[in-house]
Design a protein around this motif. Structure first.
Motif, PDB file in Angstrom:
ATOM      1  N   VAL A 139       1.186  -1.571  -0.574  1.00 22.45           N
ATOM      2  CA  VAL A 139      -0.283  -0.187   0.539  1.00 22.45           C
ATOM      3  C   VAL A 139       0.855   1.378  -0.059  1.00 22.45           C
ATOM      4  N   ILE A 140       0.882   2.259  -0.809  1.00 25.01           N
ATOM      5  CA  ILE A 140       1.338   3.368  -1.167  1.00 25.01           C
ATOM      6  C   ILE A 140       0.658   4.331  -0.598  1.00 25.01           C
ATOM      7  N   ALA A 141       1.209   6.183  -0.924  1.00 22.44           N
ATOM      8  CA  ALA A 141       0.541   6.638  -0.040  1.00 22.44           C
ATOM      9  C   ALA A 141       0.444   7.630  -1.640  1.00 22.44           C
ATOM     10  N   ALA A 142      -1.342   8.884  -1.568  1.00 24.56           N
ATOM     11  CA  ALA A 142      -1.278   9.778  -2.690  1.00 24.56           C
ATOM     12  C   ALA A 142       0.120  10.327  -3.438  1.00 24.56           C
ATOM     13  N   GLY A 143       0.247   9.854  -4.618  1.00 25.10           N
ATOM     14  CA  GLY A 143       1.328  10.684  -4.456  1.00 25.10           C
ATOM     15  C   GLY A 143       2.614   9.846  -4.546  1.00 25.10           C
ATOM     16  N   ASP A 144       2.697   8.772  -4.071  1.00 25.14           N
ATOM     17  CA  ASP A 144       4.166   7.958  -4.382  1.00 25.14           C
ATOM     18  C   ASP A 144       4.125   7.273  -4.823  1.00 25.14           C
ATOM     19  N   THR A 145       5.424   6.764  -5.408  1.00 23.50           N
ATOM     20  CA  THR A 145       6.128   6.177  -6.605  1.00 23.50           C
ATOM     21  C   THR A 145       6.219   4.884  -6.374  1.00 23.50           C
ATOM     22  N   ALA A 146       5.086   3.446  -7.379  1.00 28.59           N
ATOM     23  CA  ALA A 146       4.883   2.167  -7.124  1.00 28.59           C
ATOM     24  C   ALA A 146       6.404   1.803  -7.123  1.00 28.59           C
ATOM     25  N   HIS A 147       6.986   1.012  -6.386  1.00 33.26           N
ATOM     26  CA  HIS A 147       8.026   0.539  -6.214  1.00 33.26           C
ATOM     27  C   HIS A 147       7.926  -1.662  -7.116  1.00 33.26           C
TER      28      HIS A 147
END
Length: 150
Positions: A139-147
């Motif tokens: 789960v990532i925050a809004a605006g973060d880049t997925a790895h």
């Protein structure tokens, strides 16, 4: 205790087998969930589906920590971006279907408030051939880049 890492390991092993000329196997990878920028709004899930030896259809993507999900597709019509629901989606044999920003995605409505960026949640992919694939996704925050992990 429930373990969610096994499907991902199995998908990784099946990818290696498929690359060596074995039969194509239906699996999901590169999956992640992006939380909404505004609390109460839907989040979104992105992923890649790799078709198996036989064609099937993706019927749903669900999670035990989400009240409701919908498959959607974003499209550009002139200068305007629109979004339309997808009832189900054909998955051709050996096909690669990418669900990514600006295209197909799963909308996640009413995500449990305990779900936070940096954690993982289970996503369950249900197909018309009676296969269910459960994947533990970051789960990532809004605006973060997925790895992406393969």
């Amino acid at each position: 205790m429930r373990r969610y890492g096994r499907p991902l390991l199995a998908a990784t092993l099946l990818t290696a087998i498929t690359a060596c000329g074995g039969p194509a196997t239906l699996y999901v990878d590169d999956a992640y969930v992006r939380l909404p920028a505004v609390a109460g709004r839907p989040g979104v899930a992105y992923f890649t589906i790799h078709g198996g030896a036989e064609p099937t259809r993706l019927l749903s993507v669900t999670s035990p920590v989400v009240v409701r999900t919908e498959l959607h597709e974003s499209m550009k019509s002139g200068a305007v971006m629109t979004m339309a629901p997808i009832r189900d989606l054909p998955v051709a044999a050996s096909a690669k279907l990418v669900f990514a920003p600006g295209g197909k995605h799963a909308m996640l409505f009413n995500i449990n408030a305990r779900v936070k960026a940096g954690k993982n949640i289970p996503l369950v992919f249900t197909f018309a051939n009676n296969q269910r694939i459960e994947v533990d996704v970051p789960v990532i925050a809004a605006g973060d880049t997925a790895h992406h992990h393969h």
